[in-house]
Structures are given as structure tokens and as C-alpha cells.
Scaffold this motif. Structure first.
Motif, PDB file in Angstrom:
ATOM      1  N   PRO A  97      -2.247   6.457  -0.675  1.00 20.80           N
ATOM      2  CA  PRO A  97      -2.008   6.142  -2.093  1.00 20.80           C
ATOM      3  C   PRO A  97      -3.253   6.411  -2.945  1.00 20.80           C
ATOM      4  CG  PRO A  97      -1.250   4.341  -0.677  1.00 20.80           C
ATOM      5  CD  PRO A  97      -1.975   5.303   0.206  1.00 20.80           C
ATOM      6  N   ASP A  98      -3.027   6.891  -4.167  1.00 13.25           N
ATOM      7  CA  ASP A  98      -4.127   7.261  -5.063  1.00 13.25           C
ATOM      8  C   ASP A  98      -5.107   6.123  -5.319  1.00 13.25           C
ATOM      9  OD1 ASP A  98      -4.375   9.875  -5.730  1.00 13.25           O
ATOM     10  OD2 ASP A  98      -3.899   9.610  -7.845  1.00 13.25           O
ATOM     11  N   THR A  99      -4.574   4.917  -5.537  1.00 14.58           N
ATOM     12  CA  THR A  99      -5.453   3.776  -5.821  1.00 14.58           C
ATOM     13  C   THR A  99      -6.404   3.534  -4.648  1.00 14.58           C
ATOM     14  OG1 THR A  99      -3.592   2.415  -5.081  1.00 14.58           O
ATOM     15  CG2 THR A  99      -4.014   2.470  -7.441  1.00 14.58           C
ATOM     16  N   VAL A 100      -5.889   3.739  -3.429  1.00 15.33           N
ATOM     17  CA  VAL A 100      -6.711   3.543  -2.225  1.00 15.33           C
ATOM     18  C   VAL A 100      -7.777   4.639  -2.137  1.00 15.33           C
ATOM     19  CG1 VAL A 100      -6.691   3.391   0.296  1.00 15.33           C
ATOM     20  CG2 VAL A 100      -4.833   2.362  -1.029  1.00 15.33           C
ATOM     21  N   GLY A 101      -7.373   5.875  -2.407  1.00 15.50           N
ATOM     22  CA  GLY A 101      -8.321   7.001  -2.402  1.00 15.50           C
ATOM     23  C   GLY A 101      -9.455   6.786  -3.399  1.00 15.50           C
ATOM     24  N   PHE A 237     -12.592   3.986   7.760  1.00 14.19           N
ATOM     25  CA  PHE A 237     -11.245   4.228   8.281  1.00 14.19           C
ATOM     26  C   PHE A 237     -10.228   3.373   7.537  1.00 14.19           C
ATOM     27  CE2 PHE A 237     -13.866   4.736  12.282  1.00 14.19           C
ATOM     28  CZ  PHE A 237     -13.721   6.115  12.373  1.00 14.19           C
ATOM     29  N   LEU A 238      -9.078   3.966   7.288  1.00 11.91           N
ATOM     30  CA  LEU A 238      -7.919   3.171   6.891  1.00 11.91           C
ATOM     31  C   LEU A 238      -7.227   2.804   8.188  1.00 11.91           C
ATOM     32  CD1 LEU A 238      -6.012   4.649   3.825  1.00 11.91           C
ATOM     33  CD2 LEU A 238      -6.719   2.302   4.164  1.00 11.91           C
ATOM     34  N   LYS A 280      -2.432  -2.046   5.581  1.00 12.56           N
ATOM     35  CA  LYS A 280      -3.676  -1.476   6.116  1.00 12.56           C
ATOM     36  C   LYS A 280      -4.911  -2.110   5.476  1.00 12.56           C
ATOM     37  CE  LYS A 280      -1.728   3.051   7.273  1.00 12.56           C
ATOM     38  NZ  LYS A 280      -1.930   4.502   7.212  1.00 12.56           N
ATOM     39  N   SER A 281      -6.034  -1.875   6.120  1.00 11.89           N
ATOM     40  CA  SER A 281      -7.337  -2.321   5.613  1.00 11.89           C
ATOM     41  C   SER A 281      -8.320  -1.159   5.691  1.00 11.89           C
ATOM     42  CB  SER A 281      -7.868  -3.479   6.459  1.00 11.89           C
ATOM     43  OG  SER A 281      -7.037  -4.606   6.339  1.00 11.89           O
ATOM     44  N   ILE A 282      -9.417  -1.284   4.931  1.00 10.97           N
ATOM     45  CA  ILE A 282     -10.507  -0.306   5.006  1.00 10.97           C
ATOM     46  C   ILE A 282     -11.585  -0.907   5.909  1.00 10.97           C
ATOM     47  CG2 ILE A 282     -12.257   0.977   3.710  1.00 10.97           C
ATOM     48  CD1 ILE A 282     -10.380   0.621   1.214  1.00 10.97           C
TER      49      ILE A 282
END
Length: 333
Positions: A97-101, A237-238, A280-282
């Protein structure tokens, strides 16, 4: 009036549909073909009719690529790929997802603050959207990107997208868990492909292989990435939130402890994902090295919804404060 992204998307979509019909290929293949035409400023497909050439030329004449920013090009390309992927059932074709990127890009900006140039690898690059987001958000730095993917169509899409955005990315179309002919990099970033690795013989060279049956590909990707990053280099990592709940988690935990320092774990809002089990988490790691100091405290954060601006601003302040305290004492990469 259409936004630049909508305008570019409309032309690329129409020309892709024309090529899809004319070449009897998939829509995703047609996106790559039309992107190549735009980059080379000519129609490369010899097999198309004169009438189709004229139709394509008319559409291309409606846009001037140098008038678009890299982010506008990336977003238009992303929309095309998302449209094409609706017809693709492969889970690893899903885009970050863009927000995550954008949030990952912000974290990388903070981690690499002291470096004017660095190298970055995405070992599961897919269509290149995550890596080009990072490059666009760090355009004041000199960054050399590397990307690996086993899917030749996704690599082609990543190649076309990178060319249109004029990014320096070296792409490798191969199994990412085979030997990589890439020098160690300053940073690895990846939305980890989750599942089982079918090549049991190939898995034998990994410490994190399963004792019985197929190994987890996401575990092997972590080990492969650790081998590809320099001492003191970072890994983002995601990861699935269930990463440390599997029967192979003890081994993974030990491997991470032996080879790296955990810098942070940032849980993404559950609302971003189709279900809680898909959340997911970063995960931020730093490879150990002679001069590398572990953080006094790892950055542990539960992100609110990205749309909650007040809560997000509070979190960003907290993260900035953590970086200020930790990075003033730790050695640069």
C-alpha cells in the motif's frame, strides 16, 4: 479538469488496451509495451498495423513525459498495474500500500540521514513500486538500487517504470534465494513473500531451513538479506504479525539475535489489511559489526490509522525523538 496522474493514466490505459487487443497479450504485458514506447519515443511493435500505429501516435501526442514528476509517473503506473492485477490470482502480485511505502521511505530518510549516497536492495522487487517510492522520497541523495524477482513480467514492469522515472536500478530476473551476484549493500528493504519455498535442495544451504518438509520462504529471505547487507547496514522488512508464532520461530529468533540488533518493530494499522490475520508490521534490523552499538531501547510502536492526523503527528514526534537520541550515539553505516 483531470489531475496529471489521471491524465497520464488515461493515455497509458487506452494505449495498453489497444496493444492488448492488437498483440493478443495480457493487459500487464501491454502496460510494459506501452511504457517502452513512451520511454523510447517510438512504436517498437513491428507487428502492429499502420492504422494502430496512427491511433497510438495520436494518444502519445497528448502527453509530454518531461512535464510529469517522478511521483506522478509512479502513481499512474501503479494504478495501471493494480488494474491489471485484479485479474491475477497470485498473492505475491499484491502491491505494498502507498501509505506504507511512504512511511517506509520516511524511516529510511531517518536511518540514512548522515549518508549522501548509498546502495539499496529489494530482493522481492515485484513491479518496483516500493523501491521507486523510496527513491522518489529521497531524491536529494545519490542512491543505486538493486532489485531481484523470479517473475519475468514483474521485472519487466519494474524496468519500464524505473526507466520512465529515470532511476538507476539494476534488475535481476532470478530466484532471489539462489546465489546473488550483487556486492553487499547499505540497506535491504522488502515486503517479504510469505509462504513455503518449494526448492528443498536449494534451502539446504540456509541455516533457517526446516528440519522436515518445506522451509518458510520469508525466513530464508531474512537470512539471504542478512548475507547481502554490509556490517552495520540496515534491513527493513514488512513482516506478517504472526512471524514469531510459527513452529520455526525459535530458530529465527536466535538467528536474528546472533546476526543483528533489533532497531524497531512498528505495527501497522489493522484497518489497512483485509483481515487481522493478514496484518503486517515493519521490522527494522541492523547487521552486527565491530563498531556497531546496539540501541539503548528498540523503537516499539503501534501506528494509529494514517487518516488520524493528530495521533500520527504524535507518533512521528516520538519516532523523531527516538532517532535523535539513538543515532546521535551510534556509528553511521
Amino acid at each position: 479538469m483531470n489531475s496529471p496522474v489521471e491524465h497520464l493514466f488515461t493515455v497509458l490505459n487506452k494505449t495498453a488496451e489497444i496493444l492488448q487487443e492488437e498483440l493478443s497479450c495480457s493487459y500487464l504485458d501491454a502496460i510494459a509495451e506501452t511504457g517502452e514506447n513512451l520511454f523510447h519515443e517510438t512504436i517498437l511493435q513491428d507487428e502492429v498495423s499502420e492504422l494502430t500505429k496512427k491511433r497510438l501516435e495520436k494518444e502519445y501526442s497528448l502527453i509530454k513525459m518531461d512535464k510529469f514528476s517522478n511521483e506522478e509517473i509512479r502513481k499512474a503506473f501503479q494504478l495501471l498495474i493494480l488494474k491489471g492485477m485484479k485479474n491475477s490470482a497470485q498473492p505475491n502480485h499484491q502491491m505494498t500500500p502507498d501509505t506504507v511505502g511512504l512511511f517506509i521511505s520516511y524511516l529510511i530518510t531517518k536511518l540514512m540521514e548522515k549518508k549522501s549516497n548509498f546502495t539499496i536492495l529489494d530482493p522481492a522487487i515485484g513491479s518496483g513500486n516500493l523501491l521507486t517510492t523510496i527513491l522518489n522520497q529521497n531524491s536529494n541523495k545519490e542512491i543505486t538500487g538493486f532489485g531481484v524477482d523470479i517473475d519475468d513480467l514483474l521485472v519487466k514492469l519494474a524496468y519500464v517504470s524505473a526507466n520512465l522515472q529515470q532511476h538507476s536500478i539494476q534488475l535481476f530476473n532470478q530466484d532471489s534465494l539462489e546465489q546473488l551476484f550483487i556486492e553487499p549493500v547499505d540497506m535491504v528493504v522488502s515486503d517479504l513473500p510469505v509462504g513455503y519455498y518449494p526448492n528443498d535442495i536449494g534451502a539446504e544451504k540456509f541455516e533457517l531451513r526446516a528440519e522436515k518438509g518445506h522451509s518458510y520462504s520469508h525466513h530464508l529471505f531474512i537470512e539471504q538479506s542478512m548475507k547481502q547487507v554490509k556490517e552495520g547496514g540496515y534491513l527493513l522488512f514488512l513482516i506478517p504479525n504472526s512471524l514469531f508464532n510459527s513452529e520455526q520461530a525459535v530458530k529465527l529468533n536466535q538467528y536474528i539475535k546472533d546476526n543483528s540488533f533489533i532497531q524497531g518493530l512498528i505495527q501497522l494499522p489493522i484497518s489497512l489489511f483485509a483481515s487481522e490475520s493478514a496484518a503486517k508490521s515493519i521490522f527494522i534490523l541492523q547487521r552486527k559489526g565491530a563498531t556497531i552499538i546496539p540501541p539503548k531501547q528498540a523503537l516499539l510502536v503501534d501506528l494509529p490509522k494514517f487518516s488520524n492526523k493528530v495521533a500520527m503527528n504524535d507518533i512521528i514526534e516520538r519516532i523523531n525523538e527516538w532517532f535523535k537520541e539513538e543515532k546521535s550515539e551510534s556509528s553511521p553505516v
